[in-house]
Enzyme design. Structure first.
Site, PDB file in Angstrom:
ATOM      1  N   TYR A  16      27.034   0.748   5.781  1.00  0.00           N
ATOM      2  CA  TYR A  16      27.842  -0.552   6.674  1.00  0.00           C
ATOM      3  C   TYR A  16      28.026  -0.254   8.028  1.00  0.00           C
ATOM      4  CZ  TYR A  16      29.041   2.359   1.928  1.00  0.00           C
ATOM      5  OH  TYR A  16      28.593   2.104   0.541  1.00  0.00           O
ATOM      6  N   ASP A  18      26.544  -3.244   9.551  1.00  0.00           N
ATOM      7  CA  ASP A  18      26.264  -3.772  10.055  1.00  0.00           C
ATOM      8  C   ASP A  18      28.444  -4.113   9.905  1.00  0.00           C
ATOM      9  OD1 ASP A  18      23.524  -5.080  10.007  1.00  0.00           O
ATOM     10  OD2 ASP A  18      24.188  -3.775   8.165  1.00  0.00           O
ATOM     11  N   TYR A 182      22.350  11.286   7.997  1.00  0.00           N
ATOM     12  CA  TYR A 182      21.620  10.366   6.983  1.00  0.00           C
ATOM     13  C   TYR A 182      21.143  11.653   6.917  1.00  0.00           C
ATOM     14  CZ  TYR A 182      22.261   6.618   9.781  1.00  0.00           C
ATOM     15  OH  TYR A 182      22.218   4.957   9.966  1.00  0.00           O
ATOM     16  N   GLN A 230      38.583   2.253   6.966  1.00  0.00           N
ATOM     17  CA  GLN A 230      37.707   2.707   8.984  1.00  0.00           C
ATOM     18  C   GLN A 230      38.393   3.507   9.334  1.00  0.00           C
ATOM     19  OE1 GLN A 230      36.906  -0.734  11.192  1.00  0.00           O
ATOM     20  NE2 GLN A 230      34.548  -0.139  11.763  1.00  0.00           N
ATOM     21  N   ARG A 246      25.978   9.001  12.810  1.00  0.00           N
ATOM     22  CA  ARG A 246      25.293   8.654  13.007  1.00  0.00           C
ATOM     23  C   ARG A 246      24.714   6.602  13.362  1.00  0.00           C
ATOM     24  NH1 ARG A 246      24.684   7.800   6.197  1.00  0.00           N
ATOM     25  NH2 ARG A 246      25.718   5.896   6.252  1.00  0.00           N
ATOM     26  N   GLY A 247      23.950   6.512  13.153  1.00  0.00           N
ATOM     27  CA  GLY A 247      23.568   4.633  13.384  1.00  0.00           C
ATOM     28  C   GLY A 247      23.765   4.232  14.454  1.00  0.00           C
ATOM     29  N   GLU A 248      25.474   3.800  14.327  1.00  0.00           N
ATOM     30  CA  GLU A 248      25.468   2.403  15.367  1.00  0.00           C
ATOM     31  C   GLU A 248      26.874   2.761  16.051  1.00  0.00           C
ATOM     32  OE1 GLU A 248      25.514  -2.007  17.497  1.00  0.00           O
ATOM     33  OE2 GLU A 248      24.265  -1.015  16.464  1.00  0.00           O
ATOM     34  N   ASP A 249      28.631   2.026  15.035  1.00  0.00           N
ATOM     35  CA  ASP A 249      28.813   2.305  14.494  1.00  0.00           C
ATOM     36  C   ASP A 249      29.888   3.549  14.535  1.00  0.00           C
ATOM     37  OD1 ASP A 249      31.742   0.776  14.881  1.00  0.00           O
ATOM     38  OD2 ASP A 249      32.358   1.335  12.972  1.00  0.00           O
ATOM     39  N   SER A 250      30.161   4.373  13.863  1.00  0.00           N
ATOM     40  CA  SER A 250      29.723   6.055  14.144  1.00  0.00           C
ATOM     41  C   SER A 250      30.227   6.155  15.318  1.00  0.00           C
ATOM     42  CB  SER A 250      30.031   6.368  12.993  1.00  0.00           C
ATOM     43  OG  SER A 250      28.684   6.610  13.155  1.00  0.00           O
TER      44      SER A 250
HETATM   45  O1  TRH Z   1      26.093   3.576   7.795  1.00  0.00           O
HETATM   46  P1  TRH Z   1      25.838   3.798   8.477  1.00  0.00           P
HETATM   47  O2  TRH Z   1      24.072   4.241   8.978  1.00  0.00           O
HETATM   48  O3  TRH Z   1      24.574   2.045   9.512  1.00  0.00           O
HETATM   49  C1  TRH Z   1      23.240   1.013  10.252  1.00  0.00           C
HETATM   50  C2  TRH Z   1      23.520   1.558  11.162  1.00  0.00           C
HETATM   51  O4  TRH Z   1      24.552   0.722  11.987  1.00  0.00           O
HETATM   52  C3  TRH Z   1      21.935   0.801  11.459  1.00  0.00           C
HETATM   53  O5  TRH Z   1      21.669   0.782  13.382  1.00  0.00           O
HETATM   54  C4  TRH Z   1      22.125  -0.498  11.314  1.00  0.00           C
HETATM   55  O6  TRH Z   1      20.684  -1.081  11.282  1.00  0.00           O
HETATM   56  C5  TRH Z   1      21.943   0.077   9.899  1.00  0.00           C
HETATM   57  O7  TRH Z   1      23.223   0.381   9.446  1.00  0.00           O
HETATM   58  C6  TRH Z   1      22.009  -1.230   8.868  1.00  0.00           C
HETATM   59  O8  TRH Z   1      26.210   4.484   9.796  1.00  0.00           O
HETATM   60  P2  TRH Z   1      27.172   2.760  11.282  1.00  0.00           P
HETATM   61  O9  TRH Z   1      26.907   2.540  11.854  1.00  0.00           O
HETATM   62  O10 TRH Z   1      27.982   4.607  11.628  1.00  0.00           O
HETATM   63  O11 TRH Z   1      28.589   3.029  10.009  1.00  0.00           O
HETATM   64  C7  TRH Z   1      28.680   3.254   9.338  1.00  0.00           C
HETATM   65  C8  TRH Z   1      29.984   2.341   9.248  1.00  0.00           C
HETATM   66  O12 TRH Z   1      30.802   3.205   8.178  1.00  0.00           O
HETATM   67  C9  TRH Z   1      31.335   2.658  10.422  1.00  0.00           C
HETATM   68  O13 TRH Z   1      32.398   1.882  10.119  1.00  0.00           O
HETATM   69  C10 TRH Z   1      32.440   4.045   9.972  1.00  0.00           C
HETATM   70  C11 TRH Z   1      32.722   3.704   8.587  1.00  0.00           C
HETATM   71  N1  TRH Z   1      32.762   4.152   7.228  1.00  0.00           N
HETATM   72  C12 TRH Z   1      33.980   4.176   6.883  1.00  0.00           C
HETATM   73  O14 TRH Z   1      34.702   2.879   7.344  1.00  0.00           O
HETATM   74  N2  TRH Z   1      34.251   5.133   5.646  1.00  0.00           N
HETATM   75  C13 TRH Z   1      33.371   6.389   5.070  1.00  0.00           C
HETATM   76  O15 TRH Z   1      33.815   6.659   4.635  1.00  0.00           O
HETATM   77  C14 TRH Z   1      32.667   6.578   5.689  1.00  0.00           C
HETATM   78  C15 TRH Z   1      31.640   7.424   5.375  1.00  0.00           C
HETATM   79  C16 TRH Z   1      32.234   5.478   6.644  1.00  0.00           C
END
Ligand code: TRH
Length: 351
Positions: A16, A18, A182, A230, A246-250
């Protein structure tokens, strides 16, 4: 040239992050320009923003025009086009850009590695005749900066907020950890360390996290959350006493929450994620113990005693996170930098 219209393209590769980044950016840009957000996976988008209709070709979602990827060929390209994370633009749309688009930007993934500074904002001529610029988010003033919320969200002990998450009320322990990991994160260690504290802890576990075992559920209260919008996700980051992200956004959003947090970068081949992690840690103001804790969380070397000790020192950890966020606040945020870049660079590249 102050940009009037921007098209932002988001392809959901995995997870999520991206769409999470693009939705955040779109919401900020739409205050300044006429923005169209093109998304190839409305189902993923709908999970983080339930107002999205996953079968609508075009729709308005909170003042932002959202268009499906497949309908892009019917749209005349905007003067500024931003592709997120090197996604390939729809072919017909890309061909039409030649007479319409003054500035094409590739918004790259976030990294704290030093090479980012030397390539940020560099141009690269493309086959369709438009120059594409690489825009790198980052942690220093020589990069494009970080997405920054305009306000923190004050949660809210309101019953309705918790009911939407399937809880009857706010957790009634002394402290709360919000856990969005993760699958390989050392959660058993975390639960043991939290359960061993003198203050009582409960865990709010994101929908995507591994289900806790019966044994783990006996250690401390673990509330499994539904997938949240979100905005609710952000509210929990601001509310919790400890965030596992984790990831980038959170990760970036957790920085702004100014609460103790541990970051787990997206796993990459040849341990490239550990290089990214170390590069980021080097830019922080965290003490050696905190840096080591975050690093070891990612290498499965973390000991129970180390984590338990860090939790005992939570106010100190929290202070470091607050200082860190305050120091980053001196930097111009990503959306503002992007708009300024469009104003300066669009002028130069206009035919
Ligand atoms: O989901 P991610 O693991 O995304 C990853 C990373 O961005 C990584 O850099 C990228 O290369 C890969 O995807 C393809 O983790 P991230 O980046 O934290 O994003 C999660 C998003 O999901 C964040 O905007 C919060 C949202 N989210 C919700 O809105 N509600 C929820 O219940 C959950 C669990 C997440």
């Amino acid at each position: 040239m102050k940009p009037q219209k921007i098209d932002l393209f988001c392809q959901v590769v995995d997870n999520y992050g991206d769409i999470g980044v693009c939705w955040r950016l779109a919401q900020q840009l739409q205050h300044h320009v006429e923005l169209r957000l093109f998304v190839d996976d409305l189902t993923a988008f709908q999970r983080i923003e339930p107002q999205v209709n996953s079968s609508a070709t075009t729709q308005r979602v909170q003042n932002t025009q959202v268009i499906t990827w497949s309908a892009a060929h019917q749209c005349l390209p905007a003067p500024v086009v931003i592709e997120a994370f090197g996604c390939h633009l729809p072919e017909q749309y890309s061909r039409q850009m030649v007479n319409q688009t003054e500035l094409w930007i590739n918004l790259e993934y976030l990294s704290a590695e030093s090479w980012i500074e030397s390539v940020h904002a560099l141009p690269s001529p493309q086959a369709n005749g438009v120059v594409k610029y690489f825009f790198f988010p980052g942690f220093t003033t020589k990069t494009g900066g970080l997405l920054r919320p305009t306000e923190l969200l004050s949660v809210t002990r309101e019953v309705t907020f918790w009911q939407r998450l399937g809880l009857t009320q706010a957790p009634h322990t002394d402290k709360v950890a919000f856990v969005f990991p993760y699958t390989n994160a050392p959660l058993d260690l975390l639960y043991q360390a939290l359960a061993a504290q003198t203050e009582s802890w409960s865990v709010l576990l994101a929908a995507t996290a591994p289900a806790p075992s019966l044994l783990q559920q006996q250690m401390l209260p673990i509330y499994r959350l539904p997938f949240m919008a979100q905005a609710q996700f952000d509210a929990l980051l601001d509310y919790a006493d400890l965030n596992l992200v984790r990831g980038e956004d959170s990760f970036v959003r957790a920085i702004w929450a100014q609460k103790p947090f541990i970051w787990q970068p997206y796993l990459q081949d040849e341990q490239a994620h550990l290089l990214k992690l170390q590069a980021w840690l080097n830019t922080t103001v965290f003490d050696a113990a905190t840096q080591q804790l975050i690093y070891q969380w990612n290498t499965n070397e973390l000991g129970l005693a180390t984590l338990a000790e860090a939790l005992q020192q939570l106010p100190h950890w929290r202070q470091q996170c607050a200082h860190y966020a305050q120091s980053l606040q001196q930097q111009t945020d990503l959306a503002t930098q992007l708009l300024a870049f469009c104003s300066q660079t669009g002028q130069k590249t206009v035919k």
